[in-house]
Scaffold this motif. Sequence first.
Motif, short mmCIF file in Angstrom:
data_model
loop_
_atom_site.label_atom_id
_atom_site.label_comp_id
_atom_site.label_asym_id
_atom_site.label_seq_id
_atom_site.Cartn_x
_atom_site.Cartn_y
_atom_site.Cartn_z
N ARG A 148 0.86 -1.18 0.00
CA ARG A 148 0.00 0.00 0.00
C ARG A 148 0.90 1.23 0.00
N GLY A 149 0.45 2.28 -0.73
CA GLY A 149 1.26 3.48 -0.83
C GLY A 149 0.40 4.72 -0.96
N LEU A 150 0.93 5.72 -1.67
CA LEU A 150 0.21 6.98 -1.82
C LEU A 150 -1.12 6.80 -2.53
N ALA A 151 -1.17 5.86 -3.47
CA ALA A 151 -2.42 5.63 -4.20
C ALA A 151 -3.54 5.16 -3.29
N ILE A 154 -1.94 6.10 2.08
CA ILE A 154 -1.01 5.88 3.19
C ILE A 154 -0.14 7.12 3.37
N GLU A 155 0.07 7.50 4.61
CA GLU A 155 0.87 8.67 4.94
C GLU A 155 2.08 8.26 5.78
N ALA A 156 3.16 9.00 5.61
CA ALA A 156 4.35 8.74 6.41
C ALA A 156 4.05 9.00 7.88
N GLY A 157 4.55 8.12 8.75
CA GLY A 157 4.30 8.23 10.17
C GLY A 157 3.12 7.43 10.66
N VAL A 177 3.85 1.21 -2.94
CA VAL A 177 4.33 0.46 -1.78
C VAL A 177 4.81 1.44 -0.72
N SER A 178 5.00 0.92 0.50
CA SER A 178 5.49 1.73 1.61
C SER A 178 6.51 0.93 2.40
#
Length: 305
Positions: A148-151, A154-157, A177-178
């Motif tokens: 899962r990623g920006l699409a 998902i946010e950093a932290g 991806v993250s």
Amino acid sequence: MPLGTLDRTPPPFFKQGPSALSKLMVCSALALFLMVADARFRIAQPLRAVVATVLYPVQWVAMRPVVAARFVATYFESLEAAQASEAAARRKLALQSLRANQVEQLEAENQRLRKLLELRGRVATRATAAEVLYDAADPYTRKVIIDRGLAQGIEAGSPVVDEYGVLGQVTRVHPLVSEVTLVIDREQAMPVLNARTGARSVAYGDPSGKGGALELRFMAGNADVQVGDLLTTSGVDGVYPPGLPVAKVLHVERRAESGFARIECAPQAMVTGARHVMVLAPLGMQMPERPAAEEAAAPKKGARK
């Protein structure tokens, strides 16, 4: 006796042929030639396939006792494992049923107390399901990659949890991806709360680099910490929702020469075998914005007469 009927071949004692050494050299050269030819051109592959096909029934019959013994051993092992898993599942179900029966009453009491004290309701945490793809390539860190990623928003932290507790935190986000840094990484730190005593502290990743553990630092040597204490997220960092299981105290060493105790903890989450996880929205993203600070009016200086 006619001369044509006489055997003109020499007796065996006088027969001469190639020597044993010559035969050895010819056979060795032929064997070497066949090995090289088979390695380069696979000339013996059809013959090998034919031999394997012919010998397969013999091998199948010879392996039946071994397969039967393995099947019997696996059957009993699987039966014992299934019985143990069923017993554990029944105990867990009974415990969850007991807790579920108390949830409604506790929720009602919580709402009444919050209304009585005029406190803000608990923030609902948004969660996104994800799957662990693989471990990060860096051997000196403890990180995994999820699908899962920006699409997917998902946010950093963002905190990452599994069915047992806190697994880590999203430290880098890509379009699809993250990257998740696990709680046992040496650079990871997390505010925690001792569920038994209510004392707050900070859990750090394993400093030895071996991985697989956490450490409570800067705890006084006489601090009330016991083996088996459950550590949960405190929620004061604005990242992790409060009450999530983090670790259990595994070992407490109180050193006389130092004012601090060495406390080793075992993570609750499956840091080495997690497959499916949940990515939670950071708690700070859901909190109400802080009111803008009012500019303090500067005192005007009186004019001198």
